[in-house]
Design an enzyme around this catalytic site. Sequence first.
Site, PDB file in Angstrom:
ATOM      1  NE  ARG A  32      -4.113  -1.632  -0.012  1.00 30.97           N
ATOM      2  CZ  ARG A  32      -5.220  -1.905   0.684  1.00 30.97           C
ATOM      3  NH1 ARG A  32      -5.572  -1.135   1.673  1.00 30.97           N
ATOM      4  NH2 ARG A  32      -5.961  -2.914   0.346  1.00 30.97           N
ATOM      5  NE  ARG A  36      -7.670   5.295   1.957  1.00 29.81           N
ATOM      6  CZ  ARG A  36      -8.418   4.677   2.879  1.00 29.81           C
ATOM      7  NH1 ARG A  36      -9.430   5.309   3.428  1.00 29.81           N
ATOM      8  NH2 ARG A  36      -8.142   3.448   3.244  1.00 29.81           N
ATOM      9  NE  ARG A  45      -9.380   6.709  -6.923  1.00 28.75           N
ATOM     10  CZ  ARG A  45      -9.818   6.057  -5.863  1.00 28.75           C
ATOM     11  NH1 ARG A  45      -8.985   5.398  -5.092  1.00 28.75           N
ATOM     12  NH2 ARG A  45     -11.101   6.052  -5.559  1.00 28.75           N
ATOM     13  CG  ASP A  81      -8.620  -4.131  -4.636  1.00 26.54           C
ATOM     14  OD1 ASP A  81      -8.128  -3.488  -3.700  1.00 26.54           O
ATOM     15  OD2 ASP A  81      -9.385  -5.099  -4.454  1.00 26.54           O
ATOM     16  CE1 TYR A 156     -12.752  -8.083   1.418  1.00 27.20           C
ATOM     17  CE2 TYR A 156     -10.931  -9.321   0.456  1.00 27.20           C
ATOM     18  CZ  TYR A 156     -11.395  -8.337   1.309  1.00 27.20           C
ATOM     19  OH  TYR A 156     -10.510  -7.609   2.058  1.00 27.20           O
TER      20      TYR A 156
HETATM   21  O1  1CP Z   1       0.499   0.172  -3.022  1.00 29.08           O
HETATM   22  C1  1CP Z   1      -0.357  -0.731  -3.078  1.00 29.08           C
HETATM   23  O2  1CP Z   1      -0.200  -1.801  -2.469  1.00 29.08           O
HETATM   24  C2  1CP Z   1      -1.576  -0.431  -3.887  1.00 29.08           C
HETATM   25  C3  1CP Z   1      -2.204  -1.529  -4.660  1.00 29.08           C
HETATM   26  C4  1CP Z   1      -3.214  -2.378  -3.889  1.00 29.08           C
HETATM   27  C5  1CP Z   1      -3.062  -3.698  -3.503  1.00 29.08           C
HETATM   28  C6  1CP Z   1      -1.789  -4.536  -3.596  1.00 29.08           C
HETATM   29  C7  1CP Z   1      -4.543  -2.004  -3.553  1.00 29.08           C
HETATM   30  C8  1CP Z   1      -5.143  -0.693  -3.769  1.00 29.08           C
HETATM   31  N1  1CP Z   1      -5.197  -3.102  -3.059  1.00 29.08           N
HETATM   32  C9  1CP Z   1      -4.305  -4.138  -3.002  1.00 29.08           C
HETATM   33  C10 1CP Z   1      -4.569  -5.519  -2.604  1.00 29.08           C
HETATM   34  C11 1CP Z   1      -5.714  -5.783  -1.699  1.00 29.08           C
HETATM   35  N2  1CP Z   1      -7.008  -5.354  -1.801  1.00 29.08           N
HETATM   36  C12 1CP Z   1      -5.635  -6.682  -0.620  1.00 29.08           C
HETATM   37  C13 1CP Z   1      -4.398  -7.427  -0.249  1.00 29.08           C
HETATM   38  C14 1CP Z   1      -3.487  -6.530   0.531  1.00 29.08           C
HETATM   39  C15 1CP Z   1      -3.906  -6.263   1.950  1.00 29.08           C
HETATM   40  O3  1CP Z   1      -4.079  -7.237   2.692  1.00 29.08           O
HETATM   41  O4  1CP Z   1      -4.027  -5.094   2.281  1.00 29.08           O
HETATM   42  C16 1CP Z   1      -6.896  -6.747  -0.023  1.00 29.08           C
HETATM   43  C17 1CP Z   1      -7.294  -7.562   1.193  1.00 29.08           C
HETATM   44  C18 1CP Z   1      -7.756  -5.907  -0.771  1.00 29.08           C
HETATM   45  C19 1CP Z   1      -9.188  -5.677  -0.546  1.00 29.08           C
HETATM   46  C20 1CP Z   1      -9.437  -4.236  -0.289  1.00 29.08           C
HETATM   47  N3  1CP Z   1      -9.468  -3.300  -1.296  1.00 29.08           N
HETATM   48  C21 1CP Z   1      -9.569  -3.574   0.944  1.00 29.08           C
HETATM   49  C22 1CP Z   1      -9.524  -4.227   2.315  1.00 29.08           C
HETATM   50  C23 1CP Z   1     -10.912  -4.363   2.880  1.00 29.08           C
HETATM   51  C24 1CP Z   1     -10.956  -5.258   4.125  1.00 29.08           C
HETATM   52  O5  1CP Z   1     -11.432  -6.394   4.003  1.00 29.08           O
HETATM   53  O6  1CP Z   1     -10.493  -4.809   5.181  1.00 29.08           O
HETATM   54  C25 1CP Z   1      -9.724  -2.204   0.667  1.00 29.08           C
HETATM   55  C26 1CP Z   1      -9.920  -1.088   1.631  1.00 29.08           C
HETATM   56  C27 1CP Z   1      -9.659  -2.063  -0.756  1.00 29.08           C
HETATM   57  C28 1CP Z   1      -9.692  -0.814  -1.549  1.00 29.08           C
HETATM   58  C29 1CP Z   1      -8.356  -0.338  -1.963  1.00 29.08           C
HETATM   59  N4  1CP Z   1      -7.439  -1.084  -2.711  1.00 29.08           N
HETATM   60  C30 1CP Z   1      -6.327  -0.319  -2.957  1.00 29.08           C
HETATM   61  C31 1CP Z   1      -6.548   0.972  -2.364  1.00 29.08           C
HETATM   62  C32 1CP Z   1      -5.587   2.129  -2.429  1.00 29.08           C
HETATM   63  C33 1CP Z   1      -7.808   0.930  -1.747  1.00 29.08           C
HETATM   64  C34 1CP Z   1      -8.476   2.056  -0.986  1.00 29.08           C
HETATM   65  C35 1CP Z   1      -9.513   2.678  -1.856  1.00 29.08           C
HETATM   66  C36 1CP Z   1      -9.247   4.072  -2.280  1.00 29.08           C
HETATM   67  O7  1CP Z   1      -8.142   4.629  -2.179  1.00 29.08           O
HETATM   68  O8  1CP Z   1     -10.231   4.654  -2.762  1.00 29.08           O
END
Ligand code: 1CP
Length: 349
Positions: A32, A36, A45, A81, A156
């Site tokens: 991540r 944000r 974004r 994602d 999910y």
């Molecule tokens: O720098 C990076 O890592 C950005 C790329 C990235 C990756 C590798 C994003 C962007 N998502 C992910 C993978 C991801 N998505 C995982 C595996 C990593 C981890 O464990 O954190 C998981 C579980 C998700 C699912 C997901 N997508 C969540 C978690 C929800 C939960 O169950 O708690 C969330 C909040 C998202 C949205 C998301 N994905 C990525 C971002 C930057 C965001 C936030 C949304 C936004 O900025 O609007």
Amino acid sequence: MTTSQTPAAVDSPLVRAARGLDVPFTPVWFMRQAGRSLPEYRAIREGTGMLEACRRPELVTEITLQPVRRHGVDAAIFFSDIVVPLAAVGVDLDIVPGVGPVVERPVRTRADVERIRDLVPDDVPDIDESVRTLVAELGPTPLVGFAGAPFTLASYLVEGGPSRNHEHTKALMHGDPALWHDLCARLARISGAFLRVQVEAGASAVQLFDSWAGVLSRADYSHYVQEHSTEALAAVADLEVPRIHFGVGTGELLTLMGLAGADVVGVDYRVSLTDALERTGGRWPLQGNLDPAMLFAPWKALEQRVHEIVEEGRSAPGHIFNLGHGVLPETDPDVVTRVVELVHELSAR
Ligand code: 1CP
């Protein structure tokens, strides 16, 4: 099969550490790192939904590059994602701000499972385009491609969104093992195909995120999950890029996750690298494992912790410095940059 990695990225510290080769310094990147915590991310974004942003090459490219420019990290992580490939095969889902992935109709029955089709490269031409553009822009800095592991994706889909207890997922796993295995086999093919698209377009390494596997016992992991993660990782075995396998709270599963076909085992912050090495018998290079909350601690305490992790990592066959989970949204980006500098300084050979 030829791939499009640049020779410099193939010989980068990240890829070398992942292969257990000597490195000029410990490579560092952060899960991540794009997101944000960066004002430039919040700005770009604005007004674009997450799923839509993931499918627009000009946004994906810019957002992936932002943390590389700002922090000087040793790898870019592809901005996407884990649910992007599911949406690409027609699963009705959205990524809701402040929540995460939400599935319109949870997957619970045979008919639900049978609607989940395979991913073909034509479903994601934009991913191929984004990766190719990025690899050209990144030059010697490797791009890490990624996918979600079958268990985490299944959670999910079956729960319908983020879950604390994963109760519907475990009920399906134990209540209808045949259906569970069918679901996970489909998800493994989708994740494997998504990884393959990224590697064929030039990603130099991949990470399989099994973020929520830590809620499983070793027995359940080996009966219901491991073979499917093995399948996803095997999809890129012939492309010869290092494969990192990571989960949260997976201290009990590290060896099984390594045996699933990983080249690098990701360690979260609950288990020290020293303990992780002992548990895995020193068989795999490790990635990790600074607690993301430590980025909020006074610099002296943080510096001490980074120092300890770099030292512990020296005993591993290879070490990639990372967090134990993703950068938290409120993190001060300047602290992240300072940690990168510190890791480089402490580990310079
Ligand atoms: O720098 C990076 O890592 C950005 C790329 C990235 C990756 C590798 C994003 C962007 N998502 C992910 C993978 C991801 N998505 C995982 C595996 C990593 C981890 O464990 O954190 C998981 C579980 C998700 C699912 C997901 N997508 C969540 C978690 C929800 C939960 O169950 O708690 C969330 C909040 C998202 C949205 C998301 N994905 C990525 C971002 C930057 C965001 C936030 C949304 C936004 O900025 O609007």
